[in-house]
Scaffold this active site. Structure first.
Site, PDB file in Angstrom:
ATOM      1  N   TYR A 162      28.141 -13.418   7.740  1.00  0.00           N
ATOM      2  CA  TYR A 162      28.919 -12.257   7.320  1.00  0.00           C
ATOM      3  C   TYR A 162      28.693 -12.027   5.831  1.00  0.00           C
ATOM      4  CZ  TYR A 162      32.957  -9.282   6.301  1.00  0.00           C
ATOM      5  OH  TYR A 162      33.768  -8.256   5.904  1.00  0.00           O
ATOM      6  N   ASP A 257      24.072 -15.656  -0.580  1.00  0.00           N
ATOM      7  CA  ASP A 257      25.460 -15.212  -0.549  1.00  0.00           C
ATOM      8  C   ASP A 257      26.332 -16.456  -0.656  1.00  0.00           C
ATOM      9  OD1 ASP A 257      28.006 -14.366   0.010  1.00  0.00           O
ATOM     10  OD2 ASP A 257      27.460 -13.147   1.751  1.00  0.00           O
ATOM     11  N   LYS A 285      35.636 -15.418  -4.168  1.00  0.00           N
ATOM     12  CA  LYS A 285      36.647 -16.414  -3.843  1.00  0.00           C
ATOM     13  C   LYS A 285      36.989 -17.288  -5.051  1.00  0.00           C
ATOM     14  CE  LYS A 285      35.547 -16.361   1.089  1.00  0.00           C
ATOM     15  NZ  LYS A 285      36.733 -15.653   1.589  1.00  0.00           N
TER      16      LYS A 285
END
Length: 443
Positions: A162, A257, A285
């Site tokens: 994702y 990523d 994050k």
């Protein structure tokens, strides 16, 4: 196991079990009248495991309290950002001080320069960094830059990885899309994914075949170097090394990523753990310390193609927000000596051992896969190496186990496709809590 943060005493008392969810149920019914599905992000709705989502009113250290007064040992940790634990004093102090100075300026501030220095010092592959507001935005911008820099439009991504909810990346996207059993997404036009090429995670041969099939048209390969959005799946030996070699050979950019893995699988992310430097890195994050912030960065000659020094446009009113930058800077400063990360990783290792031992005692087949401070409990008899393996695990068994653990006061991710996260606030007492909760969870 040493602890690096003192947890609020009210949050560390015995967890004999969780009571009802009457107030959460009432709030959820009201929320469903106001928010699609009653939530602001799909996986929170508990659709993958059933039941009513818990509405959280506060968190401290390794614990959260819901609106019904139930207390949980938290292994969601806001889906990764809270590597120091909830409401860490240094982070709260930094946020408070920054907010008093002003919540947004729409102009450069000293604190974003300081945070940029921490990012550049952490990742040797990053010489310049651009702050944005979300992982989705970081990926979207990095892909635009990659296409501009190479003059090529096609992108290779792995099934089940994702990379945010932009159109091009909602092809076999895993995570919340898989949890809800949805198609990749209505509303994405065919042209939105026409240049997205899919390969199984850990299948280097499939990547190499695409370079033969589409010569001189692939601008980037984007990868979660350790998959986390189909559950934690480490790369098999040689996979990342092979990606670096094949992209270099074809003049294609390699994008890591690390929105999830940055500071999570190792103090220098996955690229530090595996010794591989990508061309571009996406972060999120942890870099925001629990506030909305993300970033992307890479070599100077690539990043200088961004406006205002170059023609590739990217902008954001709240990018580099001083309060978010303060939270990120406080978090990364606390991580500097490596001890908080080591504590969180050691706790994760012990927790996985406890889970494996209890599953074995109960005669249940599970594969507990961990990298650093993140792990997933797959209900399956063998290792999970790609999205097909993840989809074949026993999701009903996970849902039953999830609710048993929740009733025992331990909050795991409400999806079999997600990672659990630990923090520096998880210590010996929390291992005891986990061990007690596990005793009947596999029955």
């Amino acid at each position: 196991m040493a602890r690096t943060q003192r947890t609020d005493a009210r949050m560390t008392s015995s967890l004999p079990g969780v009571g009802d969810a009457t107030t959460s149920e009432s709030l959820y019914r009201r929320a469903c009248e106001l928010l699609p599905g009653g939530v602001s992000s799909p996986v929170r709705a508990f659709r993958a495991v059933g039941g009513v989502p818990r509405f959280i009113r506060r968190g401290a250290g390794a614990y959260v309290d819901d609106v019904d007064g139930n207390r949980y040992l938290d292994l969601v940790m806001s889906w990764g950002p809270l590597i120091l634990g909830h409401a860490h004093p240094a982070v709260v102090e930094a946020i408070t001080a920054a907010a008093r100075r002003g919540t947004s300026f729409g102009a450069p501030s000293p604190i974003e320069v300081e945070l940029a220095q921490h990012v550049v010092d952490t990742f040797p592959s990053i010489e310049l960094v651009r702050f944005v507001n979300s992982g989705t935005e970081a990926v979207m911008s990095a892909l635009r830059l990659a296409r501009a820099a190479t003059g090529r439009t096609r992108i290779i991504k792995c099934e089940g990885c994702y990379h945010g909810h932009t159109d091009a990346m909602l092809a076999a996207a895993g995570s919340g899309v898989a949890s809800l059993g949805l198609p990749d997404s209505p509303g994405v036009p065919p042209g939105g994914v026409v240049d997205t090429l899919l390969v199984p995670f850990n299948d280097l041969g499939a990547v190499e075949r695409l370079f033969v099939e589409y010569p001189d048209t692939i601008g980037a390969v984007i990868i979660e170097p350790v998959a986390g959005n189909m559950g934690v799946i480490p790369p098999v030996p040689g996979f990342l090394e092979g990606l670096r070699a094949v992209t270099t050979a074809h003049g294609t950019l390699l994008i890591f990523d690390e929105v999830m893995t940055g500071w999570r699988v190792g103090p220098r992310g996955a690229q530090g753990a595996f010794g591989i430097e990508p061309d571009l890195t996406c972060l999120g994050k942890v870099v925001g310390g629990g506030l909305p912030a993300a970033a992307f960065g890479g070599r100077r000659e690539l990043m200088e193609q961004l406006a205002p020094t170059g023609p590739v446009y990217q902008a954001g009113t709240l990018s580099g927000n001083p309060v978010a930058m303060a939270a990120g800077l406080a978090t990364l400063t606390c991580l500097e000596d490596g001890m908080p990360w080591k504590a969180a990783a050691a706790w994760a290792e012990h927790a996985c051992s406890l889970i494996e031992a209890e599953a074995k005692r109960a005669g249940r087949a599970v594969a507990v896969q961990r990298m650093g401070t993140m792990f997933t409990v797959f209900f399956t008899g063998g290792p999970v190496q790609d999205f097909r393996d993840a989809k074949a695990t026993d999701h009903e068994a996970y849902a039953l186990w999830f609710h048993r653990m929740l009733r025992a006061g331990v909050f795991f991710p409400p999806s079999p496709y997600e990672a659990a996260f630990t923090s520096a606030a998880h210590g010996e007492r929390e291992l005891d809590v986990l061990e007690r909760a596990l005793r009947n969870a596999f029955a």
